[in-house]
Design an enzyme around this catalytic site. Structure first.
Site, short mmCIF file in Angstrom:
data_model
loop_
_atom_site.label_atom_id
_atom_site.label_comp_id
_atom_site.label_asym_id
_atom_site.label_seq_id
_atom_site.Cartn_x
_atom_site.Cartn_y
_atom_site.Cartn_z
N ALA A 259 0.78 -1.24 0.00
CA ALA A 259 0.00 0.00 0.00
C ALA A 259 0.81 1.29 0.00
O ALA A 259 0.30 2.33 -0.41
CB ALA A 259 -0.93 0.01 1.21
N CYS A 380 2.75 -0.73 -11.98
CA CYS A 380 3.16 0.46 -12.73
C CYS A 380 4.25 0.05 -13.72
O CYS A 380 5.27 0.71 -13.86
CB CYS A 380 3.62 1.58 -11.81
SG CYS A 380 4.92 1.13 -10.64
#
Length: 439
Positions: A259, A380
């Protein structure tokens, strides 16, 4: 390469050369290195340090090409840092607003702060010869050097994107805009934009993101209206899609895995403020402090825990989750435009290792998901092995997993949404949404 201590006395260019050395020779991240030197300088100089060191990362192949043409033989041992100082000088001369006089003179003087006063003549000669020979005006007939990328990544993009590869590489080298996400739990969108207008902050609105603002120029984020009150978070447009694709609902148990620094966690809470429980998990205790700081500033209440996603025995309470966001460890090749050092820190063989880790975490977390629950896989990265190929194989191997399409064009053979750098001003990102069967 032997560790190099930070120069005893602060000097802008010597400190910058030390940062470049740490990244290229010691494999340190720019964030880690810059934090150390920026404690010694003022805000203006800190901005210069960041611009110059990351600029060298963007132009490294060309800078090294020039250096090889100008330097008779490589420097070794504790003098190696002087090569990095020369790279900085070459970058200033050709890619910055620094005057040629300062670029040469101040860079030469910096050698003394790096315990290499005897090499000041060499630094001066190399930089003067660069100017005299007009090397910057001589075209380099090498696509890889001109791309600013390592050979392995240049070829990986070519293989994955074919006719679009040149555009993907160009956008990978572009400067990324700063996106803000308005925290509507604390302020209305109109009130926030009015505050920006009053402060004369220039921005544009996003056509595709309801709560997003894209700044028109670099700004001191902490000085923007409402920062201390948690009126906004800095979060790229691609990352803002995570909460929308996860679709959190009221009275649910939600896990945000991997996270840190907490941007997606905060957005989940903002999208479903009446959900039952949100757990922000990360293995890195240092990065979890950022999650705590961000949740405190945004005034969100979540459970924050340190733990290894692949070993839930140490952190899981045994109650399955309705929804899981797996922001998987990845190559970060989609955010190189924000973190140009990544291209030199990542190696070709990292990709296979990361893909294996991603699969191990994915298999583990699938067991923590309720029947009928949703898992959103995100990276990503722009490399298929970490993205589409990963999900293709998981679906083939997991009988109770099915694809919940984000795009109408998705199929189990071509799952997920791949966002490339620069698409709608966003970073490179990949998303695939999976649903666990009820049986």
């Amino acid at each position: 390469m032997k560790p190099l201590p930070l120069p005893k006395q602060k000097n802008l260019r010597a400190d910058c050369a030390w940062v470049i050395y740490q990244i290229l020779e010691q494999g340190k991240s720019s964030r880690e290195c810059l934090e150390r030197v920026q404690r010694r300088h003022n805000a203006r100089d800190n901005a210069w340090l960041q611009e110059m060191s990351l600029g060298v990362m963007r132009r490294l192949p060309l800078l090294q090409h020039w250096l090889r043409a100008l330097l008779d033989r490589p420097l070794k041992g504790n003098k190696k840092v002087i090569e990095h100082l020369i790279l900085l000088g070459l970058y200033q001369l050709n890619f910055s607003r620094v005057s040629n006089h300062a670029a040469v003179g101040e860079t030469v003087a910096a050698a003394s702060y790096l315990n290499a006063a005897g090499l000041k003549g060499l630094v001066n000669a190399v930089l003067r010869n660069f100017q005299r020979e007009n090397l910057a005006d001589k075209p380099v007939d090498d696509a890889i050097i001109n791309s600013g990328l390592p050979k392995w990544l240049y070829k990986a993009i070519e293989q994955a994107y074919g006719a679009e590869a040149d555009n993907v590489r160009a956008e990978t080298n572009a400067m990324a805009p700063i996106w803000l996400r308005v925290n509507r739990q604390q302020v209305s969108f109109s009130a926030f934009t009015e505050a920006l207008d009053k402060a004369e902050v220039k921005y544009t609105l996003s056509e595709s993101h309801r709560n997003a603002i894209v700044l028109s120029q670099r700004e001191d984020i902490t000085g923007l209206p409402g920062f201390e009150k948690g009126h906004f978070a800095v979060q790229d447009g691609a990352a803002q899609l995570a909460a929308h694709y996860l679709q959190p609902q009221a009275n649910e148990r939600i896990l945000d895995c991997c996270a840190a620094p907490g941007g997606k966690t905060g957005h989940i809470v903002e999208c479903a403020p009446d959900t039952e429980y949100v757990l922000a998990l990360d293995a890195d205790a240092t990065r979890l402090k950022r999650v705590e700081e961000n949740m405190t500033r945004l005034q969100h209440k979540v459970d924050i825990r340190q733990g290894d996603a692949a070993n839930p025995e140490s952190w899981w309470d045994g109650k399955p989750f309705d929804r899981i966001l797996l922001d998987a460890p990845c190559s970060a090749t989609g955010v190189i435009r924000r973190h140009p050092d990544i291209r030199w820190l990542r190696k070709a063989n990292d990709i296979d290792n990361l893909a294996q880790l991603q699969r191990r975490i994915l298999d583990t977390l699938w067991g923590l998901l309720k029947p009928g629950g949703t898992l959103l896989y995100a990276t990503c990265s722009i490399l298929p092995k970490e993205n589409m190929a990963q999900i293709q194989q998981f679906l083939a191997d997991t009988p109770d997993a099915s694809l919940s399409p984000i795009l109408k064009t998705e199929t189990p053979d071509k799952p997920g949404r791949q966002i490339t750098p620069g698409e709608q001003q966003m970073d490179g990102f990949y998303y695939a949404r999976l649903v666990k069967s009820q049986d």
